[in-house]
Design an enzyme around this catalytic site. Sequence first.
Site, PDB file in Angstrom:
ATOM      1  N   ASP A  14      95.910 104.970 -17.465  1.00 33.41           N
ATOM      2  CA  ASP A  14      95.357 104.729 -16.304  1.00 33.41           C
ATOM      3  C   ASP A  14      97.122 104.560 -15.660  1.00 33.41           C
ATOM      4  O   ASP A  14      97.967 103.577 -15.944  1.00 33.41           O
ATOM      5  CB  ASP A  14      94.489 103.788 -16.124  1.00 33.41           C
ATOM      6  CG  ASP A  14      94.354 103.508 -14.400  1.00 33.41           C
ATOM      7  OD1 ASP A  14      93.842 105.487 -13.961  1.00 33.41           O
ATOM      8  OD2 ASP A  14      94.177 102.279 -13.649  1.00 33.41           O
ATOM      9  N   LYS A  15      97.540 105.133 -14.408  1.00 36.29           N
ATOM     10  CA  LYS A  15      98.645 105.154 -13.523  1.00 36.29           C
ATOM     11  C   LYS A  15      98.587 103.929 -13.115  1.00 36.29           C
ATOM     12  O   LYS A  15      99.355 103.266 -13.536  1.00 36.29           O
ATOM     13  CB  LYS A  15      98.806 106.677 -12.905  1.00 36.29           C
ATOM     14  CG  LYS A  15     100.512 105.868 -12.104  1.00 36.29           C
ATOM     15  CD  LYS A  15     101.030 107.703 -11.223  1.00 36.29           C
ATOM     16  CE  LYS A  15      99.558 107.127  -9.874  1.00 36.29           C
ATOM     17  NZ  LYS A  15     100.439 106.590  -9.711  1.00 36.29           N
ATOM     18  N   ASP A  61      87.389 101.366 -14.612  1.00 34.11           N
ATOM     19  CA  ASP A  61      88.034 102.312 -16.006  1.00 34.11           C
ATOM     20  C   ASP A  61      86.952 102.058 -16.650  1.00 34.11           C
ATOM     21  O   ASP A  61      87.482 102.811 -18.314  1.00 34.11           O
ATOM     22  CB  ASP A  61      89.702 101.283 -16.730  1.00 34.11           C
ATOM     23  CG  ASP A  61      90.449 101.947 -15.835  1.00 34.11           C
ATOM     24  OD1 ASP A  61      90.367 103.552 -15.010  1.00 34.11           O
ATOM     25  OD2 ASP A  61      91.741 101.561 -15.051  1.00 34.11           O
ATOM     26  N   THR A  91      95.106 109.845 -12.930  1.00 38.42           N
ATOM     27  CA  THR A  91      95.036 109.019 -12.342  1.00 38.42           C
ATOM     28  C   THR A  91      94.389 109.834 -11.212  1.00 38.42           C
ATOM     29  O   THR A  91      93.935 111.207 -11.398  1.00 38.42           O
ATOM     30  CB  THR A  91      96.515 108.891 -11.787  1.00 38.42           C
ATOM     31  OG1 THR A  91      97.042 108.602  -9.896  1.00 38.42           O
ATOM     32  CG2 THR A  91      97.124 111.679 -11.822  1.00 38.42           C
ATOM     33  N   GLY A  92      94.451 108.982  -9.885  1.00 39.91           N
ATOM     34  CA  GLY A  92      92.755 109.869  -8.679  1.00 39.91           C
ATOM     35  C   GLY A  92      94.043 110.904  -7.711  1.00 39.91           C
ATOM     36  O   GLY A  92      93.865 111.138  -6.737  1.00 39.91           O
ATOM     37  N   ASP A 141      92.362  98.844 -16.408  1.00 44.17           N
ATOM     38  CA  ASP A 141      92.399  97.481 -15.932  1.00 44.17           C
ATOM     39  C   ASP A 141      91.098  96.603 -16.083  1.00 44.17           C
ATOM     40  O   ASP A 141      90.997  95.961 -15.639  1.00 44.17           O
ATOM     41  CB  ASP A 141      93.210  97.398 -14.324  1.00 44.17           C
ATOM     42  CG  ASP A 141      91.616  98.126 -13.718  1.00 44.17           C
ATOM     43  OD1 ASP A 141      89.948  98.832 -13.936  1.00 44.17           O
ATOM     44  OD2 ASP A 141      91.868  98.895 -12.516  1.00 44.17           O
TER      45      ASP A 141
END
Length: 634
Positions: free
Chosen positions: A323-324, A527, A476-477, A523
């Site tokens: 996850d970014k 997620d 990523t969003g 995190d």
Amino acid sequence: MFLRKFWISLVLTIPIVFFSFREVIGSNWILLVLGSVVFFYGGWVFLAGAYRELRGRLPGMMTLIAIAVSAAYLFSVFQVFRAGMTLFWELATLITIMLLGHWLEMRAVAGARGALKELAKLLPDTADVLRDGKIVNIPLGELAVGDVVIVKPGAKVPADGEIIEGRSELNESMVSGESKPVDKAVGEKVIAGTINGDGGLKVRVGQIGEHTFLAGVMRLVAEAQASKSRLQMLSDRAAFILTIVAIASGLITFAAWIFADAGIVVATERLVAVLVIACPHALGLAVPLVASISTTMAARNGLLVKQRLSLEAARKIGVVLFDKTGTLTKGEFGVDQIIPAPGFVADKVLTFAASVNSRSEHPIAQAILRDAQSKSIKILEPTDFQRIAGQGSRAKIEGKEVFVGSDILVSKLNLEFEPEHHEQVKLLEKQGKTVVHLIADNKVAGSIALADQIREESREAIRLLKNYGLKIAMITGDAEDVAKWVASELGIDEYFARVLPDQKSEKVKVLQNRGLKVAMVGDGVNDAPALTQADLGIAIGAGTNVAIESAGIILVKNDPRDIPKIIHLSNLTYRKMIQNLFWATGYNLIALPLAAGILASKGIILQPAIAAVLMSASTVIVAFNAVLLRKQRL
């Protein structure tokens, strides 16, 4: 207990061996008395263990030993009344050697499984608490949430809490694996068991007892040590099968020697030797001991393993999906690049922009101010500060009217960029960066590009993971431009942009459908579905929250460089398990036929006592080999 029984049995075994090879009047009766003491005193632990195994319908090592020593004892008692040859010396030496082997093995196991005791020792016994303006030393058990404790220089922090006064560096190596002291100031959290540096601290207690971080670590270590890996399940099954094979082999061996007219003494000796040599003790110990040590190693290095299957899965991972935000990046704005206009320098642009923004609480303004402070740039005193809603802000700096704001503000002031400057700005915006402009003396003096800052640790983590031959993916969003820029900066193989939290698990499935084993790093909050869907879920930056149910492994530190450590530890653990399985089973292939007497015609006979030595030696070798894992560095 095993050591005490060993010494007493050893003392009794010496005269038993002596009288077994000396023709003395009444020697058989002396052997009966001494042998009975050794059997019931030294051997009772094996008989009791066999009873527990049979009651649980899981015959194993204790069952085999109990059958062997019982057969030798009952046969010898029968022979005493027949004035025939007994097996008391074999019985005594067998029990004595088995007791020594068990003691050596249990020492190794106790050392390996002492993680929880070591963690408990991190806590001090007492705490200095402020009560009615006075410092009172109280037992740790009397500490309450909300108490203010005094942590003196060099002392251990007694409970999780928040610093309300003072500043110091704390040694958190025992919970994070990081040897470098961590600077802590007012408002920051501290963890029970960590060691204070040179500064005095006042800490308000936030969590006590089972709610503390350390208690959470202990709980996770205990759960991990109680869980089983696939290899352990395999070894348990193999140990059960070996027990059945040993009993069957023993009976066949006994019958074969009787059929060969070798006599009941020889047949019973072979039966005992076969049962002893085939004990699956080393096999039952081979995998659990390695797993226990690796779990402890992980905890000491800031890697909290919730399930051993997760650690086992790490070595098979084909792609690591990050996850970014907050993982590869810091999750906050930072200055990425400064573009001064002709006639200006970067430091001057940053000085003016930070000085204007020193009065603003906007995240972009605070990011510019932090960057200037990190570079020790002097902040000038602004006057007539004014926030311009949706556009930026203005103030007077050294008598000049200075603006900091967006393209809209530039247009509103009817100003234009130099062509080359404008091209650079457009290029940065295409990368998804936020660009603000400095206007001084009615001119565009420069531009500052801000972005979610890439962490330097991420670059090293990805490099190390690629050294293991793994593919790297990112989710990523953010918009396509932002994702593309971050991926190119870090050398990421594949990325998924504009992904909503509830869509992340679908992207994990996309990778899995290609036949890849996926490790998802996030995190542990939004997620969670993706962490659960992945073959290995890793929650990064768990801080004091160790109760993330969706992850198989939790990282204490918010540091992606710990992820390669997981892969390395998984490989080390698997290698040790395979080595131990070899040692635990390999010797049986040679020793079992020898114990049965396959080479008796060539004068090669494996006595029960020698069989016990070999069995104990294999167990000790397995334990020692497992303990060598501790020497490895992650």
